[in-house]
Scaffold this motif. Structure first.
Motif, PDB file in Angstrom:
ATOM      1  N   SER A  78       0.825  -1.208   0.000  1.00 56.10           N
ATOM      2  CA  SER A  78       0.000   0.000   0.000  1.00 56.10           C
ATOM      3  C   SER A  78       0.858   1.255   0.000  1.00 56.10           C
ATOM      4  O   SER A  78       0.572   2.227  -0.719  1.00 56.10           O
ATOM      5  CB  SER A  78      -0.917  -0.016   1.226  1.00 56.10           C
ATOM      6  N   ALA A  79       1.938   1.235   0.796  1.00 58.15           N
ATOM      7  CA  ALA A  79       2.818   2.402   0.858  1.00 58.15           C
ATOM      8  C   ALA A  79       3.502   2.641  -0.487  1.00 58.15           C
ATOM      9  O   ALA A  79       3.586   3.782  -0.976  1.00 58.15           O
ATOM     10  CB  ALA A  79       3.850   2.208   1.962  1.00 58.15           C
ATOM     11  N   ILE A  80       3.991   1.589  -1.095  1.00 55.28           N
ATOM     12  CA  ILE A  80       4.677   1.733  -2.390  1.00 55.28           C
ATOM     13  C   ILE A  80       3.707   2.162  -3.473  1.00 55.28           C
ATOM     14  O   ILE A  80       4.020   3.002  -4.322  1.00 55.28           O
ATOM     15  CB  ILE A  80       5.383   0.407  -2.756  1.00 55.28           C
ATOM     16  N   ALA A  81       2.495   1.603  -3.458  1.00 54.59           N
ATOM     17  CA  ALA A  81       1.493   1.998  -4.451  1.00 54.59           C
ATOM     18  C   ALA A  81       1.141   3.473  -4.307  1.00 54.59           C
ATOM     19  O   ALA A  81       0.913   4.179  -5.308  1.00 54.59           O
ATOM     20  CB  ALA A  81       0.242   1.130  -4.299  1.00 54.59           C
ATOM     21  N   THR A  82       1.110   3.970  -3.094  1.00 56.57           N
ATOM     22  CA  THR A  82       0.822   5.392  -2.870  1.00 56.57           C
ATOM     23  C   THR A  82       1.925   6.272  -3.450  1.00 56.57           C
ATOM     24  O   THR A  82       1.646   7.307  -4.087  1.00 56.57           O
ATOM     25  CB  THR A  82       0.662   5.657  -1.364  1.00 56.57           C
ATOM     26  N   ILE A  83       3.176   5.864  -3.231  1.00 54.16           N
ATOM     27  CA  ILE A  83       4.306   6.627  -3.778  1.00 54.16           C
ATOM     28  C   ILE A  83       4.245   6.650  -5.304  1.00 54.16           C
ATOM     29  O   ILE A  83       4.431   7.694  -5.939  1.00 54.16           O
ATOM     30  CB  ILE A  83       5.642   6.022  -3.286  1.00 54.16           C
ATOM     31  N   ARG A  87       3.736   9.980  -7.698  1.00 55.89           N
ATOM     32  CA  ARG A  87       4.706  10.337  -8.732  1.00 55.89           C
ATOM     33  C   ARG A  87       4.033  10.515 -10.090  1.00 55.89           C
ATOM     34  O   ARG A  87       4.406  11.385 -10.874  1.00 55.89           O
ATOM     35  CB  ARG A  87       5.789   9.268  -8.841  1.00 55.89           C
ATOM     36  N   LEU A  88       3.038   9.681 -10.346  1.00 57.44           N
ATOM     37  CA  LEU A  88       2.402   9.721 -11.664  1.00 57.44           C
ATOM     38  C   LEU A  88       1.285  10.757 -11.753  1.00 57.44           C
ATOM     39  O   LEU A  88       1.115  11.404 -12.796  1.00 57.44           O
ATOM     40  CB  LEU A  88       1.849   8.340 -12.020  1.00 57.44           C
ATOM     41  N   TYR A  89       0.510  10.953 -10.670  1.00 53.87           N
ATOM     42  CA  TYR A  89      -0.684  11.797 -10.759  1.00 53.87           C
ATOM     43  C   TYR A  89      -0.764  12.846  -9.660  1.00 53.87           C
ATOM     44  O   TYR A  89      -1.811  13.487  -9.485  1.00 53.87           O
ATOM     45  CB  TYR A  89      -1.941  10.930 -10.701  1.00 53.87           C
ATOM     46  N   GLY A  90       0.298  13.000  -8.879  1.00 53.37           N
ATOM     47  CA  GLY A  90       0.268  13.993  -7.817  1.00 53.37           C
ATOM     48  C   GLY A  90      -0.619  13.540  -6.673  1.00 53.37           C
ATOM     49  O   GLY A  90      -0.723  12.336  -6.375  1.00 53.37           O
ATOM     50  N   ASP A  91      -1.291  14.535  -6.041  1.00 54.98           N
ATOM     51  CA  ASP A  91      -2.153  14.197  -4.898  1.00 54.98           C
ATOM     52  C   ASP A  91      -3.319  13.308  -5.292  1.00 54.98           C
ATOM     53  O   ASP A  91      -3.800  12.487  -4.502  1.00 54.98           O
ATOM     54  CB  ASP A  91      -2.677  15.485  -4.261  1.00 54.98           C
ATOM     55  N   ALA A  92      -3.788  13.434  -6.513  1.00 53.78           N
ATOM     56  CA  ALA A  92      -4.900  12.582  -6.975  1.00 53.78           C
ATOM     57  C   ALA A  92      -4.478  11.126  -7.094  1.00 53.78           C
ATOM     58  O   ALA A  92      -5.324  10.213  -7.135  1.00 53.78           O
ATOM     59  CB  ALA A  92      -5.404  13.075  -8.322  1.00 53.78           C
ATOM     60  N   GLY A  93      -3.174  10.886  -7.140  1.00 54.80           N
ATOM     61  CA  GLY A  93      -2.684   9.516  -7.253  1.00 54.80           C
ATOM     62  C   GLY A  93      -2.933   8.684  -6.019  1.00 54.80           C
ATOM     63  O   GLY A  93      -2.914   7.447  -6.084  1.00 54.80           O
ATOM     64  N   ILE A  94      -3.165   9.336  -4.855  1.00 58.44           N
ATOM     65  CA  ILE A  94      -3.433   8.575  -3.624  1.00 58.44           C
ATOM     66  C   ILE A  94      -4.729   7.784  -3.769  1.00 58.44           C
ATOM     67  O   ILE A  94      -4.785   6.579  -3.504  1.00 58.44           O
ATOM     68  CB  ILE A  94      -3.510   9.528  -2.413  1.00 58.44           C
ATOM     69  N   ALA A  95      -5.797   8.483  -4.233  1.00 57.62           N
ATOM     70  CA  ALA A  95      -7.074   7.805  -4.426  1.00 57.62           C
ATOM     71  C   ALA A  95      -6.982   6.767  -5.542  1.00 57.62           C
ATOM     72  O   ALA A  95      -7.530   5.651  -5.432  1.00 57.62           O
ATOM     73  CB  ALA A  95      -8.163   8.830  -4.749  1.00 57.62           C
ATOM     74  N   PHE A  96      -6.265   7.135  -6.612  1.00 52.78           N
ATOM     75  CA  PHE A  96      -6.104   6.207  -7.730  1.00 52.78           C
ATOM     76  C   PHE A  96      -5.368   4.940  -7.285  1.00 52.78           C
ATOM     77  O   PHE A  96      -5.773   3.815  -7.613  1.00 52.78           O
ATOM     78  CB  PHE A  96      -5.331   6.904  -8.858  1.00 52.78           C
TER      79      PHE A  96
END
Length: 427
Positions: A78-83, A87-96
């Motif tokens: 989960s932590a790595i997926a968040t990073i 990197r790819l989508y900014g803050d919106a990448g957390i939800a993605f």
């Protein structure tokens, strides 16, 4: 993590998902494995089965280890997926990352490996036990600490974690296993195994020869009449009695009969016949067949008289009668044509004697008469009618139409039974 490239993070994430799938599949495989098959393999010397058996001896530690490993891996993923998402989508990448990772873990790390493990538990559990055993040695202190906390929490809810559920099966559960064995056990062997389990449900009252059908010799009769009975006897043992069967003397064996007939042919001697009789073995009514079988074996007996609470003789039971309940009749059974108590008629009905045993009718003709009350069809009719029936009359019991054709000495002598059309088609 800033120094690690995104492609490397994807590789690490994929590895973590594979490890999570390993833990998920291992958990399901260990829990789903057939304990009896596993025990058999372990006794046969299979190393994998021995490892799995040792791990399952302490299921709390096994589950604790798997959950520690699975949760650590999933949290790291989960932590790595968040990073990666940031990197790819900014803050919106957390939800993605949360949505995508949830779907990926559900499909590739939970549902798929657990389904595969449930379908092939032995093939998953045994190879996995190698790594799990190694991890158990390394992580044992953490596992013990986790179990200490969880076990004490369980005690707060009134549960004892030290009480493991045993693998003992009830007779009904074992009967289900035998019936579902399919081609693994020949149908004939299945029938015998189920019959052994059913012995505890059947009593001597269900299979005994009733007292009025016991073939016996009245020692008070004239000697020529006694000798005629002895010479025409078709059984290896015959009961001797005085005037009435409740005054039984003992059983006379065929060997003793022939020796006495030869010896006293010129000068008959009733006293010698009585002395040759062997002691009677008495059986309390209501004794289950599994109990009586062991009693016959323990007492080295093969035949006995069933008596009620007042000591009156109710019937006769032999070892052969009990064995026939397991392996089937040794002699010719009802084949759809004739038997001692049943005669098939041209219209498809059956002419049956009133003394016919209901259990035997059910077994031989595949009927379903109730057997928890009267033992004979005469008793069934009297119970259903509430009185001694008159001739002629007809009564319906379940799907069976029973016509009383002859009544004699306050009992039904013969009946005509017409099974339902569905029952006849089944035959």
């Amino acid at each position: 993590m800033d120094d690690i490239s995104t492609s490397t993070l994807f590789i690490i994430l994929a590895v973590l998902i594979i490890i999570s799938a390993y833990f998920s599949g291992t958990e399901t495989g260990m829990v789903s494995v057939n304990r009896y098959k596993l025990r058999h393999l372990a006794q046969s010397g299979d190393r994998g089965a021995k490892r799995v058996s040792k791990l399952l001896d302490r299921p709390d530690r096994l589950i604790g280890l798997i959950l520690i490993g699975n949760n650590l891996v999933n949290i790291a993923a989960s932590a790595i997926a968040t990073i990666i998402g940031m990197r790819l989508y900014g803050d919106a990448g957390i939800a993605f990352a949360t949505i995508v990772l949830t779907l990926v873990i559900l499909i590739f790390a939970e549902v798929t490996p657990k389904t595969v493990a449930a379908l092939n538990p032995e093939r998953v559990a045994m190879p996995s036990s190698i790594l799990i055993t190694l991890l158990m040695k390394v992580m044992l202190p953490f596992v013990i600490a986790l179990n200490f906390i969880t076990n004490n929490m369980m005690k707060l809810f009134g549960m004892n974690p030290n009480e493991q559920q045993r693998d003992a099966l009830s007779a009904d559960e074992l009967r289900t296993i035998v019936n579902e064995a399919g081609s693994l056990i020949p149908s004939r062997h299945q029938d015998m195994l189920v019959s052994v389990l059913d012995l505890e449900k059947v009593t001597v009252d269900d299979i005994m020869i009733p007292r009025n059908e016991i073939i016996a010799i009245d020692i008070n009769e004239e000697w020529p009449a006694i000798m005629k009975q002895v010479m025409n006897m078709q059984h290896t043992r015959v009961l001797l009695f005085r005037s009435q069967i409740d005054d039984a003397i003992g059983f006379l064996h065929a060997r003793d009969m022939m020796r006495l007939v030869t010896r006293y042919q010129a000068e008959p001697d009733k006293a010698s016949l009585v002395r040759a009789a062997r002691d009677i073995y008495f059986i309390p009514e209501g004794t289950p067949l599994n109990v009586q079988l062991l009693k016959f074996q323990r007492n080295k007996e093969r035949i006995g008289l069933v008596v009620d609470e007042y000591g009156d003789i109710q019937g006769l039971v032999t070892l052969e009668d009990i064995l026939e309940e397991i392996v089937g009749d040794f002699t010719t059974t009802i084949s759809g044509v004739t038997s001692d108590h049943v005669q098939l008629q041209a219209d498809g009905s059956y002419l049956i004697e009133g003394t016919a045993n209901l259990r035997e009718l059910n077994k031989d003709l595949h009927w379903n008469f109730p057997t928890d009350g009267p033992k004979t069809i005469n008793g069934l009719i009297i119970e259903a009618f509430g009185d001694i029936p008159e001739n002629p009359m007809c009564i319906v019991v379940g799907p069976y139409r029973i016509e009383v054709t002859e009544v004699e000495n306050n009992m039904v002598k013969t009946v005509r039974v017409m099974p339902s059309k569905r029952k006849r088609k089944k035959k």
